[in-house]
Design an enzyme around this catalytic site. Structure first.
Site, mmCIF file in Angstrom:
data_model
loop_
_atom_site.group_PDB
_atom_site.id
_atom_site.type_symbol
_atom_site.label_atom_id
_atom_site.label_comp_id
_atom_site.label_asym_id
_atom_site.label_seq_id
_atom_site.Cartn_x
_atom_site.Cartn_y
_atom_site.Cartn_z
ATOM 1 N N HIS A 52 -5.483 -4.171 -1.018
ATOM 2 C CA HIS A 52 -5.385 -3.129 -2.054
ATOM 3 C C HIS A 52 -5.422 -3.704 -3.469
ATOM 4 C CE1 HIS A 52 -4.582 0.451 0.474
ATOM 5 N NE2 HIS A 52 -4.110 -0.453 1.320
ATOM 6 N N LYS B 227 -12.157 -0.827 1.115
ATOM 7 C CA LYS B 227 -11.384 -0.037 0.147
ATOM 8 C C LYS B 227 -12.140 -0.006 -1.184
ATOM 9 C CE LYS B 227 -7.029 -0.508 2.580
ATOM 10 N NZ LYS B 227 -7.606 -1.005 3.849
ATOM 11 N N SER C 12 0.780 -1.240 0.000
ATOM 12 C CA SER C 12 0.000 0.000 0.000
ATOM 13 C C SER C 12 0.806 1.281 0.000
ATOM 14 C CB SER C 12 -0.947 0.005 1.206
ATOM 15 O OG SER C 12 -0.210 -0.028 2.417
#
Length: 396
Positions: A214, A244, A186
């Site tokens: 991610h 996310k 990340s």
């Protein structure tokens, strides 16, 4: 009367962080966390959100959440193993298994909880874990909680991983050995070398564990890093967050049915923490249906990410070696990094500074997270501001 020892500890250490430029100020939002946000009455182009696909503010997700709240209430009312499992949770886990191309899946309250839950349910003090040195804090904490021997290998260094895997498995010291990696890292935006990791795992019979926080919704046309490499049937545990790209909250572990059955009876966050709320579960189901039904948002995310990356590089910024829409602008020294972020804020861009201990000392950066919801005009304006601030501070 409060403890003087605690007061002294807090005063000295908070002041030390402030002096070194390591103290993080929190900025409350007065708006939804979209491509443009409002903080203290000021509108800013938002480049700090993990809301990759813009789903956190999606109208159909909001409608799904409201409908579920009207039917089930605002809370699940119990832990999953008593009577906190709604039919919605079952539907979500079926959808997650289809999304990750696995036999089954289990959902948790957060991505952080997943790593607390899964690692310690499978590994113990008689085992060893090979962990990439840049793995997320939740992986590190999950490894510590398990009691297993933690063996760090150099970031994405396959020679180092192979050497340490060989040493660990041939030592005869451990019952099981696991290799753990983030799918997408990340802070730098680089992708794990999964094909090579799987090859090493096969050679030494390692349990494979990929945290795709991610990568889900971003790589593999949305299905994630493991699918990106065509390895869905080769990874033992796929972990991810639903906060996310998915745009809501929660986490999951996906894998073989036997693994999921084990986690349901042995992973402590599942056993001892109240289930995710009905509205969040319903919104997550809708998000997964959206991602699985169309690649439009994914394609827009990559287009915006590539445009921003190209623009920052042409301006002369050090953007590292990102392979994903995550785009760091690496400044270096901590105080200068925080000043850079502050100047961006004053000019109309919210891009939070990231400094030690989140990244190593001397590698402070402003991390940019373009989303599918940004318009070309927003990104062009952000680049203009970057150029102005970069020249003012002598960064470019």
């Amino acid at each position: 009367m409060s403890s003087k020892t605690l007061e002294k500890f807090l005063k000295v250490n908070v002041e030390d962080l402030k002096t070194k430029g390591l103290y993080n100020e929190i900025d409350p939002l007065e708006s939804a966390n979209g491509p443009v946000i409002t903080i203290a009455g000021k509108k800013l182009i938002n480049l700090s959100s993990n809301n990759y696909l813009g789903l956190a503010t999606n109208k159909t997700l909001k409608e799904a959440a409201i409908k579920a709240i009207e039917k089930y209430g605002v809370g699940a009312g119990a832990v999953r193993t008593i009577n906190g499992t709604l039919d919605l949770h079952v539907k979500l886990e079926e959808k997650l298994a289809a999304f990750k191309h696995t036999e089954a899946a289990i959902s948790y309250q957060s991505g952080f909880n997943c790593n607390m839950a899964a690692i310690s349910a499978v590994m113990d003090k008689n085992d060893a874990i090979l962990s990439d040195e840049l793995n997320h804090a939740s992986i590190i904490d999950g490894c510590r909680l398990s009691g297993a021997k933690i063996i760090r290998y150099n970031h994405s260094d396959m020679n180092d991983l192979r050497e340490k895997a060989k040493e660990a498995t041939e030592s005869g010291t451990y019952n099981k050995v696991m290799v753990i990696t983030d799918g997408v890292f990340s802070m730098d935006g680089d992708i794990a070398k999964l094909p090579e990791i799987i090859e090493i795992a096969d050679e030494f019979d390692l349990i494979t564990y990929v945290d795709d926080a991610h990568g889900s919704g971003v790589l593999g046309k949305g299905a994630g890093t493991v699918k990106h490499f065509g390895l869905s049937d080769r990874v033992d545990l796929q972990i991810g967050t639903l906060s996310k790209a998915i745009g809501v909250v929660g986490g999951y572990v996906a894998g073989k049915k036997e693994l999921i059955d084990w986690l349901k009876v042995r992973s402590r966050p599942f056993l001892f923490s109240t289930a995710v709320t009905p509205g969040d579960v319903a919104a997550t189901i809708k998000a997964l249906e959206t991602i699985m039904g169309s690649t439009t948002l994914n394609e827009q995310l990559w287009e915006n990410g590539n445009d921003l990356k190209k623009g920052l590089k042409e301006l002369g910024f050090n953007i590292g070696n990102s392979e994903t829409p995550i785009t760091p602008v690496i400044i270096g020294e901590e105080k200068q990094t925080q000043e850079f972020s502050k100047r961006l804020y004053e000019a109309g861009v919210y891009a939070k500074s990231i400094v030690f201990p989140t990244v190593p000392k001397g590698t402070g950066r402003v991390r940019n997270m373009p989303t599918a919801a940004h318009t070309k005009e927003m990104l062009d304006q952000a680049l203009t501001i970057y150029e102005k601030v970069g020249k003012e501070l002598g960064v470019i």
